[in-house]
Design an enzyme around this catalytic site. Structure first.
Site, PDB file in Angstrom:
ATOM      1  N   CYS A  55      19.213  27.818  28.623  1.00  0.00           N
ATOM      2  CA  CYS A  55      19.324  27.380  27.080  1.00  0.00           C
ATOM      3  C   CYS A  55      20.837  26.832  27.226  1.00  0.00           C
ATOM      4  CB  CYS A  55      19.022  27.956  25.956  1.00  0.00           C
ATOM      5  SG  CYS A  55      19.343  28.949  25.866  1.00  0.00           S
ATOM      6  N   ILE A 108      44.120  29.758  50.799  1.00  0.00           N
ATOM      7  CA  ILE A 108      42.715  30.607  50.859  1.00  0.00           C
ATOM      8  C   ILE A 108      41.637  29.570  50.908  1.00  0.00           C
ATOM      9  CG2 ILE A 108      41.628  32.797  50.903  1.00  0.00           C
ATOM     10  CD1 ILE A 108      44.179  33.087  52.349  1.00  0.00           C
ATOM     11  N   VAL A 117      53.417  33.084  35.336  1.00  0.00           N
ATOM     12  CA  VAL A 117      54.834  33.203  35.936  1.00  0.00           C
ATOM     13  C   VAL A 117      55.607  31.584  36.136  1.00  0.00           C
ATOM     14  CG1 VAL A 117      56.459  33.827  38.728  1.00  0.00           C
ATOM     15  CG2 VAL A 117      53.822  35.142  37.571  1.00  0.00           C
ATOM     16  N   CYS A 147      16.874  33.903  27.389  1.00  0.00           N
ATOM     17  CA  CYS A 147      16.468  32.925  28.806  1.00  0.00           C
ATOM     18  C   CYS A 147      16.602  34.284  30.170  1.00  0.00           C
ATOM     19  CB  CYS A 147      17.750  32.100  29.267  1.00  0.00           C
ATOM     20  SG  CYS A 147      17.242  31.144  27.658  1.00  0.00           S
ATOM     21  N   HIS A 201      29.517  34.338  54.834  1.00  0.00           N
ATOM     22  CA  HIS A 201      29.432  33.905  55.905  1.00  0.00           C
ATOM     23  C   HIS A 201      29.867  34.748  56.999  1.00  0.00           C
ATOM     24  CE1 HIS A 201      29.957  29.253  54.361  1.00  0.00           C
ATOM     25  NE2 HIS A 201      30.684  29.835  53.576  1.00  0.00           N
ATOM     26  N   SER A 247      37.298  27.997  52.034  1.00  0.00           N
ATOM     27  CA  SER A 247      36.977  28.807  52.605  1.00  0.00           C
ATOM     28  C   SER A 247      36.892  28.758  54.153  1.00  0.00           C
ATOM     29  CB  SER A 247      34.897  28.099  52.543  1.00  0.00           C
ATOM     30  OG  SER A 247      33.964  28.496  53.582  1.00  0.00           O
ATOM     31  N   ALA A 298      29.034  31.017  46.797  1.00  0.00           N
ATOM     32  CA  ALA A 298      28.552  32.521  46.093  1.00  0.00           C
ATOM     33  C   ALA A 298      28.650  32.993  47.981  1.00  0.00           C
ATOM     34  CB  ALA A 298      28.137  32.839  45.633  1.00  0.00           C
ATOM     35  N   ILE A 299      28.890  32.015  48.995  1.00  0.00           N
ATOM     36  CA  ILE A 299      27.888  32.679  50.349  1.00  0.00           C
ATOM     37  C   ILE A 299      29.372  33.481  51.294  1.00  0.00           C
ATOM     38  CG2 ILE A 299      27.403  31.950  52.989  1.00  0.00           C
ATOM     39  CD1 ILE A 299      27.137  29.491  51.419  1.00  0.00           C
TER      40      ILE A 299
END
Lengths: 481, 419, 120
Positions: free
Chosen positions: A439, A337, A172, A404, A49, A339, A46-47
């Site tokens: 949980c 594609i 496809v 939670c 950069h 990182s 999730a960075i």
């Protein structure tokens, strides 16, 4: 008949769809999964950069530095969540410090803004849990963290509002080209026609290419990365993303704060035989723990709530492969594609649409294009006053379904509707975070199952976790099995 | 209006705590997030409840019903479908923020709070189980709810990881409902469930129990459904032993790998936590390190018998009443520490400010011990001992002794000697 | 040879030993002795399960045998119970099936069946 068919609705396909919707063109996105962002975009660090790492003058270098900047705009236009963490790349000894200086040079050439080198003492004032074995760090303040699912939702929702069609559960199975038209077969039955075809199929992009091309120019090797998730109760353990020095395998095992407060440890990087089934292993997860421990001291491993493996669509081509097919005009590939693909996704879309496909020269602008998209509300993040205001009109904001993560009935209902509504447990989790906490859905899954059944007038027997085949139940009780 | 006591959670624990406090004429409000009272007992349709409290054997729903009847007779205030989203302190009072469809978000002030919020199930993620992540791996308690309350089968070829009581009970339930139950794997060399459950849930139906085994791989089919698992024997350090793999084709893996007290509500109060119980540390009055904040039932320590939950929570309700009545003075505390062969003790402190003279300590052993001698020391001085023919970690033990004569300046230590 | 039983009468789970002479030891109460004697001749069990109802908010209600039935009859009893559908409000203890499979045991409700509107 479409002007463009995009195969794949990960962050790349979704961003391309949105970019194309700026023009007066008919666009269809085909996704084999039951949702956007369900393979490579589903499970990653999730960075966003800074762009310090890619080989200077490569497409990766150019598009990641540009992409990083575009996130600032997208935060406003698409309300994409951004956590401005900054990052430290750490060195443990003289030899590693040398590498760190080399990396700083790359950062400079790649025009990464504001980077600096700090010694341990300065760095540890900012990050008290930084490993005491660290001697120097490269600080990269423009590094940030986003929420990849939300990136795909935002881009695709906005694309849909601007006229793009989206079809999920659409694999496809064949492609042919006749008389300047592509004929795309979906699920071995329907045949769709398009002038242009964009292959943004991520991990499957080489397989898609091979449906029509004799000599596919890239081969996806598939590298898996294993991760741990630490519960959001550890929030603040580190503020910056901690990176080791990069190797030829990638950026290494990181410690990454997430937008919702959790912390990710990982990934390792292992080539896998089956790129469609990345799995965690005892050895892999141990490796992640050991390597994370070189970055920070006293990692709260007792707060692990989940482990998972993601897949990178690493190719045998050294850079992002973003080109028109050598065999067929108007067929475009986005191969390899990996990182920093998430970092670059908005830039990749612009680069493809304007520089590779020259859409701006072929088609007029879409006069009705609306760049803005409103994010679904994260109710528990609002102030007490804002909450009270909303509840007055909508009492369902008072009913907590996921205790939670404190997700309310209204938010879950909202996730079921709208341009990208979902009727699956996983789809709801991706949109609202219900079930993503301590949980892991043990408490709320049943409630969400019932809500889905009621809202879509389905039998609970038809409610699925993700794909249609993944039903929660095999039968009622009291019947012969 | 300031309430005397707010009780958070309306299962076995919250019901008993409310009832005992109400009988001491306290103004009690109980808050339950589900639509009905009774908590997890509602889905525990098996029998074995109530022998200690009622001298009669009941099923879970019947046992809950007994308490709910008494609760209703006492006309105790309660809210259902209401979630407490925040617990904070304001000087000596507590601010409880609750949320519901009917009331919206609202703050309630109380002079004391009893946490009886139960526990949650450990999930696959917390034990880092290797393999794919398909649909079909589910905690035993979730499957139990689907089965007993909603009436749905989560699978028909089932394997169970963990020999906790819920896992064993679910082995029998799934079998009775027509599923094939291929086995139960337990990483420890002993079962974590009650012996009677091994007999009547596994042995009765010839379901094999693999001790010292764990799941080392999980496989998925093309559609990401569970297709097979591998179990392997483990050595003393829980590392898998090569060439002991057993492969099972299953559509469901139930997890019964432990319960963890749910104390997320305490996060903002900086309560002292015991890493061993994974809950708040308490004194003998079930009071946490925050004055006036009490905790009991499975949110304090995971019990194997609901009767003990009720008794413990009833005492917690009385303690909160003592506190409100101003009976607690001259506070001075010593620690109660776990010694040799002890997994944990609760309470972790003895507070001399409280009026009772007997100290009741719950503990679990860290291993199976035959012919045990349980000893309590204060410094070098042996202050109490008792013999037990048989102690296993799966069964909570208790001991009671007077603390009137104790030195108020020296900690206590409890240990188990193998005779 | 001595035989060991684990008493299942209550959750205590006593280890009860029957020696060659048939004398019984290890049980902490009288019921343990009765259990072991039964277990050697005619093992019986309480059966707990659920029955269908017609009420959508209570799709299943829990039931039990009000006394133990022979172990060998458990699955047959399940078949009988699975045929039942409750279509009216009932109370805890109400009989759903009388003398199941000609035993002395009845199937009784362990949960009340009350429609939501009428509760409280």
């Amino acid at each position: 008949m479409y002007d463009y068919i995009i195969i794949g609705a990960g962050v790349i396909g979704s961003c391309i769809a949105r970019e194309l919707s700026r023009f007066n063109v008919k666009v269809l996105v085909l996704e084999k999964e039951n949702d956007v962002a369900n393979v490579q975009s589903l499970a990653n660090s999730a960075i966003v950069h800074s762009g310090h790492n890619p080989e200077p003058n490569s497409l990766k270098a150019k598009l990641s530095v540009w992409g990083n900047k575009l996130y600032e705009d997208m935060e406003k236009e698409l309300e994409i969540p951004l956590l401005r963490t900054g990052a430290f790349v750490v060195a443990h000894n003289k030899a590693e410090e040398e590498q760190l200086f080399e990396l700083a040079k790359t950062a400079k050439i790649n025009q990464v803004p504001e980077f600096s080198i700090l010694d341990y003492k300065e760095a540890s004032l900012i990050e008290p849990n930084l490993s005491k074995s660290v001697t120097k760090v490269l600080s990269l303040p423009t590094t940030k963290v986003t929420y990849p699912w939300e990136v795909a939702f935002a881009a695709m929702e906005n694309a849909i509002i601007n006229g793009v069609e989206f079809k999920k559960n659409s694999l496809v199975t064949a492609i042919r080209k006749e008389n300047d038209k592509f004929y795309v077969t979906v699920n071995n039955s329907d045949i769709l026609e398009s002038v242009h075809l964009i292959n943004a199929a991520g991990v499957a992009s080489d397989d898609i290419a091979s449906l029509i091309e004799k000599n596919v120019q890239f081969k996806i090797k598939g590298r898996k990365g294993e991760y741990f998730v630490l519960d959001k109760r550890v929030k603040g353990f580190v503020k910056n993303i901690l990176y080791p020095l990069p190797t030829e395998l990638g950026k290494g095992v990181l410690i990454t704060p997430q937008v919702h407060g959790e912390i990710l440890l990982g990934p390792n990087s292992l080539e896998v035989e089956d790129k469609y089934h990345p799995t965690t292993s005892y050895e892999g997860l141990t490796y992640v723990k050991d390597h994370a421990s070189m970055l920070a001291d006293n990692i709260p491993f007792n707060q692990i709530i989940r482990s998972f493996a993601g897949i990178r669509s690493t190719s045998d081509y050294d850079d992002f492969y973003i080109k028109e097919s050598l065999e067929f005009a108007n067929l475009y590939h986005l191969g390899g594609i990996d990182s920093p693909g998430l970092t670059a996704c908005f830039a990749i879309a612009k680069y493809l649409v304007n520089d590779v496909m020259n859409v701006n020269k072929k088609y007029a602008l879409n006069p009705g294009f609306n760049p803005y998209r409103k994010k679904r509300k994260m109710f528990h993040r609002l102030s007490q006053e804002e909450k009270q205001d909303l509840i007055k009109d909508e009492p369902l904001y008072g009913n907590i379904i996921c205790k939670c993560e404190k997700i309310t009935e209204k938010e879950i209902l909202d996730a079921m509707h709208g341009p990208l509504g979902s009727n699956t447990i996983k789809g709801i989790k991706k949109r609202t975070r219900a079930g993503a906490g301590l949980c892991q859905g043990g408490y709320c899954e049943e409630k969400i199952m019932k809500m889905i059944a009621k809202e879509f007038n389905m039998s609970p027997l038809d409610v699925a976790y993700d794909k249609e085949e993944t039903k929660l139940f095999v039968s009622e009780t009291k019947v012969k099995l | 209006m300031i309430r005397d006591i707010v009780v958070i959670g309306g299962g076995a624990s919250g019901l008993a705590a409310s009832i005992s406090a109400k009988k001491r004429n306290k103004d009690v409000l109980l808050i339950e997030r589900e639509e009905s009272l009774g908590g997890i007992l509602n889905q525990c349709i098996h029998n074995g409840f109530g022998l200690e409290v009622f001298k009669e054997e009941y099923t879970g729903p019947e046992y809950a019903h007994k308490f709910i009847e008494e609760f209703m007779d006492l006309k105790i205030d309660y809210l259902v479908n209401t979630t407490v989203i925040k617990l904070d302190k304001n000087n000596d009072d507590f601010i409880i923020t609750l949320s519901s469809k009917e009331l919206g978000i609202r703050n309630i002030t109380a002079r004391s709070v009893i946490i009886s919020s139960g526990c949650y199930e450990r999930t696959r993620g917390q034990i880092s189980m290797p393999g794919d992540r398909p649909n079909g791996v589910i905690t035993a308690g979730s499957a139990q709810r689907y089965l007993n309350i909603n009436g749905y089968m989560v699978g028909k070829k089932v394997f169970i990881l963990g020999s906790g009581d819920i896992g064993l009970i679910m082995a029998r339930r799934m079998y009775l409902e027509g599923a094939e139950v291929l086995g139960v794997a337990e990483i420890m060399p002993y079962s974590n469930g009650l012996n009677r459950n091994i007999v009547q849930c596994l042995n009765d139906f010839d379901i094999p129990l693999y001790l010292s085994h764990t799941v080392t791989n999980v496989e998925a089919d093309e559609d990401k459904r569970l297709s097979a698992i591998t179990i392997q024997q483990v050595d003393e350090r829980f590392n898998p032993i090569p060439n002991t793999e057993k492969h099972f084709e299953v559509d469901t893996l139930l997890l019964s790998i432990g319960l963890i007290p749910d104390i997320t509500l305490l996060d903002d109060l900086y309560v002292e936590v015991d890493p061993k119980t994974k809950s708040a540390k308490i004194n003998q009055a079930y009071e946490t390190s925050v004055k006036g904040l009490f905790i009991c039932g499975n949110s304090l320590q995971v019990h194997d018998l609901v009767d003990n939950v009720s008794k413990e929570s009833s005492r917690a309700g009385l303690s909160a009443s003592d506190y409100l009545d101003g009976l607690v003075t001259n506070r001075k505390k010593i620690a109660i520490n776990p010694g040799k062969n002890i997994l944990y003790v609760a309470p972790q402190y003895l507070d001399f400010g409280w009026v009772e003279k007997d100290l009741l300590v719950s503990y679990r052993s860290s291993k199976k011990i035959e012919k045990a001698l349980v000893k309590v020391y204060q410094g070098e001085k042996l202050i109490y001992q008792k013999r037990r023919a048989f102690i296993v970690p799966a069964e909570m033990e208790t001991l009671t002794f007077s603390y009137l004569e104790l030195d108020q300046n020296q900690d206590i230590m409890i240990e188990i000697e193998e005779v | 040879m001595a035989k060991e039983f684990i008493c299942i009468v209550c959750p205590r789970g006593c280890r009860v030993i029957v020696d060659d002479q048939g004398s019984i030891s290890g049980n902490q109460c009288k019921r343990g002795e009765i259990y072991v004697k039964n277990e050697m001749t005619n093992p019986t069990r309480i059966l707990t399960t659920t029955v269908k109802t017609i009420f959508p908010e209570i799709p299943r209600a829990s039931v039990k045998t009000d006394q133990p039935i022979p172990k060998g009859l458990l699955m047959k009893a399940m078949e009988e119970i699975n045929k039942i559908v409750i279509d009216k409000e009932m109370n805890i203890g109400d009989i759903v099936i009388e003398h199941i499979l000609n035993t002395n045991a009845n199937i009784v409700l362990t949960k009340e069946i009350k429609r939501k509107e009428e509760r409280k």
